[in-house]
Write a protein that holds these residues in place. Structure first.
Motif, mmCIF file in Angstrom:
data_model
loop_
_atom_site.group_PDB
_atom_site.id
_atom_site.type_symbol
_atom_site.label_atom_id
_atom_site.label_comp_id
_atom_site.label_asym_id
_atom_site.label_seq_id
_atom_site.Cartn_x
_atom_site.Cartn_y
_atom_site.Cartn_z
ATOM 1 N N GLN A 2 6.341 -4.245 -0.372
ATOM 2 C CA GLN A 2 5.615 -5.142 -1.269
ATOM 3 C C GLN A 2 5.153 -6.409 -0.560
ATOM 4 O O GLN A 2 4.154 -7.031 -0.942
ATOM 5 C CB GLN A 2 6.506 -5.506 -2.460
ATOM 6 C CG GLN A 2 6.821 -4.349 -3.383
ATOM 7 C CD GLN A 2 5.592 -3.828 -4.092
ATOM 8 O OE1 GLN A 2 4.845 -4.596 -4.696
ATOM 9 N NE2 GLN A 2 5.368 -2.528 -4.006
ATOM 10 N N ILE A 5 1.483 -6.484 0.637
ATOM 11 C CA ILE A 5 0.392 -6.395 -0.333
ATOM 12 C C ILE A 5 -0.204 -7.784 -0.526
ATOM 13 O O ILE A 5 0.525 -8.753 -0.717
ATOM 14 C CB ILE A 5 0.892 -5.827 -1.672
ATOM 15 C CG1 ILE A 5 1.349 -4.375 -1.487
ATOM 16 C CG2 ILE A 5 -0.192 -5.904 -2.745
ATOM 17 C CD1 ILE A 5 1.999 -3.774 -2.713
ATOM 18 N N LYS A 158 8.831 8.084 8.328
ATOM 19 C CA LYS A 158 9.045 7.186 7.187
ATOM 20 C C LYS A 158 8.818 5.718 7.543
ATOM 21 O O LYS A 158 8.508 4.911 6.665
ATOM 22 C CB LYS A 158 10.460 7.382 6.642
ATOM 23 C CG LYS A 158 10.663 8.705 5.934
ATOM 24 C CD LYS A 158 12.054 8.812 5.351
ATOM 25 C CE LYS A 158 12.246 10.133 4.617
ATOM 26 N NZ LYS A 158 13.614 10.267 4.055
ATOM 27 N N VAL A 161 4.370 2.799 7.682
ATOM 28 C CA VAL A 161 4.257 2.448 6.262
ATOM 29 C C VAL A 161 2.857 2.010 5.828
ATOM 30 O O VAL A 161 2.594 1.891 4.632
ATOM 31 C CB VAL A 161 5.254 1.330 5.902
ATOM 32 C CG1 VAL A 161 6.685 1.794 6.156
ATOM 33 C CG2 VAL A 161 4.953 0.037 6.675
ATOM 34 N N ALA A 162 1.960 1.764 6.794
ATOM 35 C CA ALA A 162 0.663 1.204 6.422
ATOM 36 C C ALA A 162 -0.317 1.390 7.569
ATOM 37 O O ALA A 162 0.058 1.684 8.710
ATOM 38 C CB ALA A 162 0.797 -0.284 6.092
ATOM 39 N N LYS A 180 -3.453 9.645 1.024
ATOM 40 C CA LYS A 180 -2.233 9.041 1.575
ATOM 41 C C LYS A 180 -1.019 9.357 0.716
ATOM 42 O O LYS A 180 -1.141 9.619 -0.492
ATOM 43 C CB LYS A 180 -2.397 7.523 1.670
ATOM 44 C CG LYS A 180 -2.408 6.819 0.313
ATOM 45 C CD LYS A 180 -2.570 5.332 0.443
ATOM 46 C CE LYS A 180 -2.540 4.626 -0.911
ATOM 47 N NZ LYS A 180 -1.234 4.741 -1.582
ATOM 48 N N LYS A 182 2.186 8.312 -1.545
ATOM 49 C CA LYS A 182 2.161 7.344 -2.641
ATOM 50 C C LYS A 182 2.396 5.910 -2.189
ATOM 51 O O LYS A 182 1.675 4.996 -2.597
ATOM 52 C CB LYS A 182 3.208 7.743 -3.691
ATOM 53 C CG LYS A 182 3.264 6.791 -4.873
ATOM 54 C CD LYS A 182 4.351 7.185 -5.863
ATOM 55 C CE LYS A 182 4.447 6.178 -6.997
ATOM 56 N NZ LYS A 182 5.559 6.511 -7.934
ATOM 57 N N ASP A 183 3.414 5.662 -1.374
ATOM 58 C CA ASP A 183 3.797 4.297 -1.030
ATOM 59 C C ASP A 183 3.163 3.786 0.268
ATOM 60 O O ASP A 183 3.442 2.665 0.689
ATOM 61 C CB ASP A 183 5.322 4.196 -0.921
ATOM 62 C CG ASP A 183 6.001 4.422 -2.265
ATOM 63 O OD1 ASP A 183 5.405 4.045 -3.293
ATOM 64 O OD2 ASP A 183 7.110 4.981 -2.277
ATOM 65 N N PHE A 184 2.326 4.581 0.899
ATOM 66 C CA PHE A 184 1.656 4.168 2.133
ATOM 67 C C PHE A 184 0.531 3.201 1.787
ATOM 68 O O PHE A 184 -0.238 3.431 0.856
ATOM 69 C CB PHE A 184 1.110 5.401 2.852
ATOM 70 C CG PHE A 184 0.529 5.132 4.202
ATOM 71 C CD1 PHE A 184 1.341 4.985 5.314
ATOM 72 C CD2 PHE A 184 -0.848 5.029 4.364
ATOM 73 C CE1 PHE A 184 0.792 4.750 6.572
ATOM 74 C CE2 PHE A 184 -1.392 4.797 5.613
ATOM 75 C CZ PHE A 184 -0.575 4.655 6.721
ATOM 76 N N LEU A 185 0.435 2.102 2.541
ATOM 77 C CA LEU A 185 -0.542 1.057 2.235
ATOM 78 C C LEU A 185 -1.777 1.180 3.128
ATOM 79 O O LEU A 185 -1.652 1.302 4.355
ATOM 80 C CB LEU A 185 0.084 -0.324 2.444
ATOM 81 C CG LEU A 185 1.375 -0.623 1.698
ATOM 82 C CD1 LEU A 185 1.858 -2.042 2.011
ATOM 83 C CD2 LEU A 185 1.207 -0.441 0.193
ATOM 84 N N SER A 203 -4.574 -2.030 -0.488
ATOM 85 C CA SER A 203 -3.455 -2.926 -0.800
ATOM 86 C C SER A 203 -3.681 -4.375 -0.391
ATOM 87 O O SER A 203 -2.798 -5.213 -0.581
ATOM 88 C CB SER A 203 -2.183 -2.416 -0.114
ATOM 89 O OG SER A 203 -1.861 -1.130 -0.580
#
Length: 294
Positions: A2, A5, A158, A161-162, A180, A182-185, A203
């Motif tokens: 988070q 973002i 894992k 992440v972005a 992508k 779900k949680d990849f930015l 993001s």
């Protein structure tokens, strides 16, 4: 993640007129970001003229930013290059306790295949103690990291992440966002298409223009993230001329000229970069004056 973002800025390295690192100027710039709504800071990216800094100067920049920040904003450190083993060595030896993530550019000059890019980041992922933001900037690296490669990396590791996506291709960005995990930015690395990317599902941004105009640009990003489209585009069009100007004669020469006019730091750059010309300097000053009168 988070904390990644919103609006991140790629910090410059201000220099004194004798070309030494301007520690006080860097502290002023860091505080300027924090005071005006920036969400996180990126240290030692391309905009920092990283390629022209000695190892001692890099350590000085890192220490200065950490000291000035005082843990107020998350920090991201640029750890990239075209020598995979050298990056791995740094990842195994550096103290990353003050940093949230690393930003690692796709290898430049070597022009690896997509498989070579994948294996490069695989090795970095296995060595990194921190989450990794991929960085795709074909205009500087001479090779484009394709969405299929990015999605493969995001699914396989894992701690990847972005991505800071700076191909300047909104269709490619939308392909990334569509496919992508779900949680990849997907983070914009191109100031001019930041808002369209956010509205498509991105993001935020790691920005250059936001460093000079943090209040305006971060407000635009947050409006976009909150789907306040008309209000966000009003700011986009207010600042779009400035985006064109700061890149017109090279980065970070343009944004350093902005800092000179704002009284935050000198406009000094190191060769092979040179200062913007008088015409562009005057246009930037006029833009700043008009913006601050609104």
């Amino acid at each position: 993640m988070q904390s990644l973002i919103g609006t991140g800025v790629a910090l410059v390295t201000p220099f004194n007129k004798d070309l030494s690192v301007d520690v006080d100027g860097l502290k002023r710039i860091v505080n300027f970001q924090i005071d005006n709504g920036i969400d996180y800071l990126v240290v030692l990216g391309t905009t920092a003229e990283n390629a022209t800094l000695t190892n001692d100067e890099k350590e000085l920049v890192i220490k200065t930013v950490i000291d000035a920040n005082k843990k107020r904003l998350p920090l991201v450190l640029g750890v990239g290059g075209n020598n995979t083993q050298k990056i791995i060595d740094e990842l195994k030896t550096r103290d990353f306790s003050e940093f949230e993530a690393i930003l690692s550019v796709s290898p430049y000059y070597n022009k690896p295949t997509q498989e070579g890019i994948y294996q490069h980041y695989k090795a970095i992922s296995e060595a990194s103690p921190l989450p990794i933001i991929l960085y795709n900037v074909p205009g500087r690296t001479a090779s484009n990291m394709l969405p299929s490669t990015v999605i493969r990396l995001a699914n396989d590791f894992k701690n990847i992440v972005a991505i800071k996506e700076a191909a300047g291709d909104i269709v490619q960005a939308m392909t990334l966002i569509k496919n992508k995990p779900k949680d990849f930015l997907v983070i914009s690395g191109d100031d001019m298409v930041t808002l369209p990317m956010i509205l498509a599902g991105g993001s935020g941004v790691i920005s250059v223009i936001a460093e000079g105009f943090p209040k305006e640009f971060s407000e635009m990003v947050h409006l976009g993230l909150n789907r306040k489209v008309d209000e966000a585009y009003k700011i986009h069009y207010l600042i779009s001329d400035a985006i064109d100007m700061i890149f017109e004669q090279g980065n970070p020469a343009g944004i350093k000229e902005v800092f000179k006019h704002l009284g935050l730091a000198e406009n000094t750059v190191r060769l092979p970069l040179v200062n913007v010309d008088e015409n562009l300097s005057n246009r930037l000053k006029n833009y700043i004056d008009k913006l601050h009168k609104k």
